[in-house]
Design an enzyme around this catalytic site. Structure first.
Site, PDB file in Angstrom:
ATOM      1  N   ASP A 218       0.879  -1.169   0.000  1.00 46.33           N
ATOM      2  CA  ASP A 218       0.000   0.000   0.000  1.00 46.33           C
ATOM      3  C   ASP A 218       0.924   1.229   0.000  1.00 46.33           C
ATOM      4  O   ASP A 218       2.123   1.105   0.305  1.00 46.33           O
ATOM      5  CB  ASP A 218      -0.867  -0.026   1.272  1.00 46.33           C
ATOM      6  CG  ASP A 218      -1.595   1.281   1.490  1.00 46.33           C
ATOM      7  OD1 ASP A 218      -2.228   1.770   0.547  1.00 46.33           O
ATOM      8  OD2 ASP A 218      -1.520   1.821   2.620  1.00 46.33           O
TER       9      ASP A 218
ATOM     10  N   ASP B 214      -0.257   5.106   0.806  1.00 47.59           N
ATOM     11  CA  ASP B 214      -0.562   6.130   1.817  1.00 47.59           C
ATOM     12  C   ASP B 214      -0.622   5.534   3.215  1.00 47.59           C
ATOM     13  O   ASP B 214      -1.395   4.616   3.477  1.00 47.59           O
ATOM     14  CB  ASP B 214      -1.889   6.821   1.483  1.00 47.59           C
ATOM     15  CG  ASP B 214      -1.792   7.558   0.167  1.00 47.59           C
ATOM     16  OD1 ASP B 214      -0.892   8.394   0.047  1.00 47.59           O
ATOM     17  OD2 ASP B 214      -2.585   7.277  -0.749  1.00 47.59           O
TER      18      ASP B 214
ATOM     19  N   THR C 288      -2.834   0.550  -4.377  1.00 48.98           N
ATOM     20  CA  THR C 288      -3.257   1.747  -3.640  1.00 48.98           C
ATOM     21  C   THR C 288      -4.535   2.337  -4.215  1.00 48.98           C
ATOM     22  O   THR C 288      -4.856   2.135  -5.388  1.00 48.98           O
ATOM     23  CB  THR C 288      -2.148   2.817  -3.664  1.00 48.98           C
ATOM     24  OG1 THR C 288      -2.622   4.000  -3.019  1.00 48.98           O
ATOM     25  CG2 THR C 288      -1.738   3.178  -5.078  1.00 48.98           C
TER      26      THR C 288
ATOM     27  N   ASN D  67       0.129  10.493  -8.117  1.00 42.26           N
ATOM     28  CA  ASN D  67       0.628  10.663  -6.747  1.00 42.26           C
ATOM     29  C   ASN D  67       1.672   9.611  -6.401  1.00 42.26           C
ATOM     30  O   ASN D  67       2.640   9.890  -5.684  1.00 42.26           O
ATOM     31  CB  ASN D  67      -0.520  10.576  -5.740  1.00 42.26           C
ATOM     32  CG  ASN D  67      -1.540  11.677  -5.907  1.00 42.26           C
ATOM     33  OD1 ASN D  67      -1.294  12.649  -6.618  1.00 42.26           O
ATOM     34  ND2 ASN D  67      -2.682  11.523  -5.277  1.00 42.26           N
TER      35      ASN D  67
HETATM   36  C1  XBP Z   1      -5.462   6.101   0.313  1.00 46.87           C
HETATM   37  C2  XBP Z   1      -6.587   6.963   0.029  1.00 46.87           C
HETATM   38  C3  XBP Z   1      -6.445   8.012  -0.947  1.00 46.87           C
HETATM   39  C4  XBP Z   1      -5.701   9.245  -0.498  1.00 46.87           C
HETATM   40  C5  XBP Z   1      -6.025  10.375  -1.412  1.00 46.87           C
HETATM   41  O1  XBP Z   1      -5.927   4.870   0.877  1.00 46.87           O
HETATM   42  O2  XBP Z   1      -7.655   6.799   0.576  1.00 46.87           O
HETATM   43  O3  XBP Z   1      -7.738   8.413  -1.293  1.00 46.87           O
HETATM   44  O4  XBP Z   1      -6.092   9.591   0.805  1.00 46.87           O
HETATM   45  O5  XBP Z   1      -5.651  10.088  -2.713  1.00 46.87           O
HETATM   46  P1  XBP Z   1      -5.014   3.566   0.878  1.00 46.87           P
HETATM   47  P2  XBP Z   1      -6.531  10.585  -3.965  1.00 46.87           P
HETATM   48  O6  XBP Z   1      -3.749   3.908   1.591  1.00 46.87           O
HETATM   49  O7  XBP Z   1      -5.806   2.554   1.658  1.00 46.87           O
HETATM   50  O8  XBP Z   1      -4.802   3.129  -0.540  1.00 46.87           O
HETATM   51  O9  XBP Z   1      -7.019  11.958  -3.640  1.00 46.87           O
HETATM   52  O10 XBP Z   1      -5.580  10.572  -5.144  1.00 46.87           O
HETATM   53  O11 XBP Z   1      -7.680   9.622  -4.128  1.00 46.87           O
HETATM   54 MG    MG Z   2      -2.974   3.137   3.396  1.00 53.53          MG
END
Ligand code: XBP
Ligand code: MG
Length: 256
Positions: A10, A12, A123, A129
């Site tokens: 993952d 974020d 992700t 990003n």
């Molecule tokens: C990550 C997210 C993403 C980011 C924002 O979740 O929920 O939506 O917060 O990115 P995970 P975007 O780590 O579970 O994949 O604005 O590009 O959607």
């Molecule tokens: Mg995450």
């Protein structure tokens, strides 16, 4: 007995602590530049993280926290434009290099590559990003290290649905028993477990209280030999940092 072949990460919260000082800040910059008086505080953002995906999060905010806002006629386009502006601000923030990888991430990726493991990304965030974060932390060449980068709207349903993990496994032509997932959140582990993946959790400020039932192990961070992790749940098999020996032992316990 299945052999471990791949590590699926993952982004974020797992590779880097991007939410509070990256995504949240970029959302607020996009609101300001669009003339909106919305502001997402660190506390409110913690509640908004219940929903994954930036566009989905904006909609959730309006449904639950700002119901007075009168939506423009073409609401879908409005959300898409606002989110595109946010992505622009986010990638600029990454280029400023203010968000480092979490402890142990760079070391583990190097160890995995050295040992011949295949690595991939799964992700919810927008592909640009991921490109920005990987390029600005590991260097542009690191994008090629990841055999598959499964990101954003490439699948219809975001985490907690298993779709993005299913997509990555299919692209790699492997079965779940041949891989291990690295996650940081409840929505993340729901997704990886639904895809039948053994899952390692590293928590962060927003997810420390999440329910991680079903995790192979829960750690506060991957850690380094001289800056160990704190074991929150599970068996660390005598290791003090997340290395391949521990990952192989966890995989073995799950599938041996
Ligand atoms: C990550 C997210 C993403 C980011 C924002 O979740 O929920 O939506 O917060 O990115 P995970 P975007 O780590 O579970 O994949 O604005 O590009 O959607
Ligand atoms: Mg995450």
């Amino acid at each position: 007995m299945s052999t471990l072949k791949a590590l699926i990460f993952d982004v974020d919260g797992t590779l880097a602590d991007t939410e509070r000082d990256g995504h949240r800040v970029a959302f607020n910059m996009a609101f300001e530049s669009t003339g909106l008086d919305w502001h997402w505080s660190p506390e409110l953002y913690g509640e908004l993280l219940a929903v994954t995906g930036g566009k989905e999060r904006i909609r959730y905010y309006l449904e639950k926290f700002n119901t007075e806002f009168s939506k423009p006629d073409d609401f879908d386009a409005f959300v898409a434009e606002l989110h595109a502006a946010k992505t622009g601000f986010y990638t600029k923030l990454m280029a400023e290099g203010k968000i480092p990888l979490r402890p142990g991430v760079e070391r583990l990726i190097a160890e995995a590559r050295e040992a011949g493991y295949r690595i991939a990304i799964s992700t919810t965030t927008t592909p640009e990003n991921v490109t920005a974060l990987v390029t600005d932390t590991l260097g542009a060449e690191a994008l090629d290290w990841f055999e598959v980068i499964g990101a954003g709207d490439i699948v219809p349903l975001k985490k907690p649905a298993p779709d993005i993990y299913d997509y990555v496994l299919k692209e790699m032509n492997i079965v779940p028993e041949e891989a291990i997932a690295f996650e940081d959140s409840r929505n993340g582990i729901l997704s990886s477990l639904s895809a039948n993946l053994t899952t390692v959790i590293t928590t962060n400020g927003y997810t420390a209280e999440d329910d991680f039932s079903g995790a192979a192990i829960v750690l506060d961070q991957m850690g380094e030999p001289n800056a160990p992790f704190t074991l929150l749940e599970g068996n660390a098999h005598g290791e003090n940092h997340l290395n391949l020996a521990l990952i192989e032992a966890l995989h073995q316990s799950a599938h041996g």
